[in-house]
Design an enzyme around this catalytic site. Structure first.
Site, mmCIF file in Angstrom:
data_model
loop_
_atom_site.group_PDB
_atom_site.id
_atom_site.type_symbol
_atom_site.label_atom_id
_atom_site.label_comp_id
_atom_site.label_asym_id
_atom_site.label_seq_id
_atom_site.Cartn_x
_atom_site.Cartn_y
_atom_site.Cartn_z
ATOM 1 N N TYR A 23 0.818 -1.230 0.000
ATOM 2 C CA TYR A 23 0.000 0.000 0.000
ATOM 3 C C TYR A 23 0.842 1.265 0.000
ATOM 4 O O TYR A 23 0.511 2.239 0.674
ATOM 5 C CB TYR A 23 -0.954 0.001 1.207
ATOM 6 C CG TYR A 23 -1.988 -1.082 1.110
ATOM 7 C CD1 TYR A 23 -2.963 -1.035 0.135
ATOM 8 C CD2 TYR A 23 -1.962 -2.169 1.979
ATOM 9 C CE1 TYR A 23 -3.899 -2.036 0.014
ATOM 10 C CE2 TYR A 23 -2.896 -3.178 1.865
ATOM 11 C CZ TYR A 23 -3.855 -3.109 0.875
ATOM 12 O OH TYR A 23 -4.777 -4.098 0.756
ATOM 13 N N TYR A 153 -13.912 -5.246 5.257
ATOM 14 C CA TYR A 153 -12.548 -5.619 4.884
ATOM 15 C C TYR A 153 -12.275 -7.002 5.459
ATOM 16 O O TYR A 153 -12.443 -7.216 6.668
ATOM 17 C CB TYR A 153 -11.508 -4.629 5.419
ATOM 18 C CG TYR A 153 -10.107 -5.104 5.090
ATOM 19 C CD1 TYR A 153 -9.569 -4.932 3.820
ATOM 20 C CD2 TYR A 153 -9.333 -5.793 6.030
ATOM 21 C CE1 TYR A 153 -8.300 -5.412 3.498
ATOM 22 C CE2 TYR A 153 -8.069 -6.272 5.717
ATOM 23 C CZ TYR A 153 -7.566 -6.087 4.450
ATOM 24 O OH TYR A 153 -6.322 -6.581 4.140
ATOM 25 N N ASP A 253 -15.718 -12.867 11.079
ATOM 26 C CA ASP A 253 -14.300 -12.556 10.876
ATOM 27 C C ASP A 253 -13.823 -11.805 12.113
ATOM 28 O O ASP A 253 -13.977 -10.588 12.213
ATOM 29 C CB ASP A 253 -14.129 -11.724 9.601
ATOM 30 C CG ASP A 253 -12.681 -11.300 9.377
ATOM 31 O OD1 ASP A 253 -11.835 -11.545 10.255
ATOM 32 O OD2 ASP A 253 -12.408 -10.710 8.307
ATOM 33 N N LYS A 282 -4.143 -12.302 13.660
ATOM 34 C CA LYS A 282 -3.665 -11.152 14.441
ATOM 35 C C LYS A 282 -3.374 -11.521 15.913
ATOM 36 O O LYS A 282 -2.323 -12.080 16.180
ATOM 37 C CB LYS A 282 -4.634 -9.993 14.307
ATOM 38 C CG LYS A 282 -4.684 -9.482 12.856
ATOM 39 C CD LYS A 282 -5.145 -8.044 12.697
ATOM 40 C CE LYS A 282 -4.826 -7.525 11.319
ATOM 41 N NZ LYS A 282 -5.961 -7.376 10.439
HETATM 42 C C1 LIG Z 1 -6.263 -7.787 9.002
HETATM 43 C C2 LIG Z 1 -7.572 -8.400 8.693
HETATM 44 C C3 LIG Z 1 -7.692 -9.458 7.788
HETATM 45 C C4 LIG Z 1 -6.517 -9.960 6.979
HETATM 46 O O1 LIG Z 1 -5.525 -10.526 7.778
HETATM 47 P P1 LIG Z 1 -4.046 -10.692 7.152
HETATM 48 O O2 LIG Z 1 -3.307 -11.411 8.230
HETATM 49 O O3 LIG Z 1 -3.552 -9.306 6.902
HETATM 50 O O4 LIG Z 1 -4.177 -11.474 5.912
HETATM 51 C C5 LIG Z 1 -8.928 -10.050 7.613
HETATM 52 N N1 LIG Z 1 -10.006 -9.604 8.283
HETATM 53 C C6 LIG Z 1 -9.935 -8.577 9.155
HETATM 54 C C7 LIG Z 1 -11.159 -8.145 9.875
HETATM 55 C C8 LIG Z 1 -8.730 -7.931 9.374
HETATM 56 O O5 LIG Z 1 -8.666 -6.891 10.201
#
Ligand SMILES: *Cc1c(COP(=O)(O)O)cnc(C)c1O
Length: 444
Positions: A23, A153, A253, A282
């Protein structure tokens, strides 16, 4: 003997010449002066000149336990001394088996199976493929579309990008020809009434077309990269009820929201909701290693048992590093630290500190839409959005104050490590509000 640390200038020169950062345009990459971080401890990052910065965004939302937690380093070394890697097909190992059990024990009710992968995007891809394959082999082949929210996202691989809302990814439009079609919920706008309309639209859509929907994908209670948009728990409850009524899946997610970020282990818990599939990354390894997981219910897993024709139905997905021992050892220790150090319980007092700072930020002229959930606090500067000038001003103002903060366009936010000492949090929040004041002042 460790080699001497290269100078700041040497690192910047090599980076400008050979790195291709995410980015970031080549022009910006080759002209901008990046932070050069050489070490870290707890909530602090240390640069090549010995300057210390508070990590106000937990290094892209991962370092929930701060940097280099001693117990995580010990767990990593201990695992490395015994087993580095083994293929996940035809073999398993004690660490990953124990991790799967421990993860299910703390997961929302009903999630009993875990598929391990490498990052958040992949955890989402796996959830999509599981849901899709499930319906294909359950005699409901028309269920092949996903419903997603505006401003969503879910990651950067093509399936995850397909789910992204236009606002979250003006930068994704170039890939449009490669993406699959998604049923899109309407945009909420800026208030809770807008979210009420979103829930109603999803209810109506599922009542009408539920039999074509393989799953509804949401970031529970806060949309992260889409601009730290919080929404009421009631909306998530209504989506859960609507997916149940249509007998389709709710895919949560929790890549950003999981692991205590919102004040509960999972954001779903705050709404009293249990999804059919849950994605975590994460905080899952607290930033130490890349690893992720997709959790599923027994019903979904059982849908992969042999059908009437007796033919086996394996999940057709897997990666070289599925259930990697080092990542699994770290992820186990993360859960142990959460238990022993009562990490999620510690969020409430720190969230109250954050609320105090946001109260001051709200009074700054030019600041709009102050919002908070747990240890996420965000405000919009100027008109918000990705194009504004206030975001870069905010970044620079924060950096001069010894804070590492990176806004989402003109949305300034903090999401510090969950165990940040209260005194460091006070320093972070004072600087955050000061940087907002400086950045929100109209440019001359
Ligand atoms: C960061 C994120 C992702 C993607 O995770 P990566 O480890 O960067 O591939 C997917 N969903 C959400 C809600 C996120 O914040």
């Amino acid at each position: 003997m460790t080699a001497p640390t290269p100078s700041r200038a040497e690192t910047v020169a090599l980076a400008r010449r050979h790195l291709w950062p995410p980015y970031t345009s080549p022009e910006r990459h080759e002209q901008h002066d990046p932070l050069v971080i050489v070490s870290a401890e707890g909530p602090w990052l240390v640069d090549a000149d010995g300057r210390r910065y508070l990590d106000g965004i937990s290094s892209w939302w991962t370092s929930t336990l701060g940097h280099r937690h001693p117990r995580l380093l010990a767990a990593l070394a201990d695992q490395a001394a015994r087993l580095d890697h083994v293929a996940a097909g035809g073999a398993t190992h004690p660490t990953v088996a124990a991790l799967a059990a421990e993860l299910c024990a703390v997961a929302p009710a009903g999630l009993e199976r875990v598929h391990f992968s490498d990052d958040g995007s992949t955890a989402v891809e796996v959830a999509l493929k599981i849901a899709f394959q499930y319906w294909q082999q359950q005699g409901r082949p028309a269920r092949r579309r996903f419903l997603a929210l505006a401003s969503a996202y879910h990651g950067d691989t093509l399936g995850a990008v397909s789910l992204a809302g236009a606002e979250a990814g003006g930068f994704f439009t170039v890939f449009a020809p490669l993406l699959f079609e998604v049923v899109r919920a309407p945009a909420a706008g800026e208030d809770d009434a807008g979210w009420d309309r979103v829930a109603t639209a999803i209810e109506e859509r599922l009542a009408r077309d539920g039999d074509t929907i393989a799953g509804v994908v949401v970031e529970p209670l806060v949309q992260g990269a889409g601009g730290m948009r919080t929404y009421p728990a009631e909306v998530l409850r209504r989506i859960r009820a609507a997916t149940r009524a249509a007998d389709t899946f709710l895919i949560a997610d929790e890549v950003f929201t999981g692991y205590g970020r919102t004040g509960a282990m999972w954001a779903c818990e705050l709404a009293g909701v249990a999804p059919d599939l849950l994605c975590t990354a994460k905080g899952f390894t607290a930033g130490l290693l890349p690893m992720a997981a997709t959790l599923a219910t027994a019903r979904i897993y059982d849908g992969f048992r042999a059908g009437p024709d007796g033919a086996p139905r394996a999940l057709m997905h897997g990666h070289t590093f599925c259930g990697h021992p080092l990542g699994a050892a770290v992820a186990r220790e993360v859960l142990a630290i959460y238990r022993d150090e009562r990490i999620v319980d510690g969020v409430a007092a720190r969230a109250a500190q954050l609320a105090g700072a946001l109260y001051h930020a709200a009074a700054v002229p030019g600041v709009r839409r102050v919002r908070q959930l747990g240890l996420i606090g965000a405000v919009d500067l100027g008109d918000g959005g990705y194009g504004g000038a206030a975001g870069p001003r905010f970044t620079d103002a924060a950096r001069r104050r010894g804070l590492f903060l990176r806004p989402l366009g003109d949305t300034a936010y903090v999401c510090p490590p969950l165990n940040i000492p209260p005194a460091d949090l006070a320093t972070l929040l004072d600087g955050f509000v000061d940087a907002i004041e400086e950045a929100a002042a109209p440019a001359r």
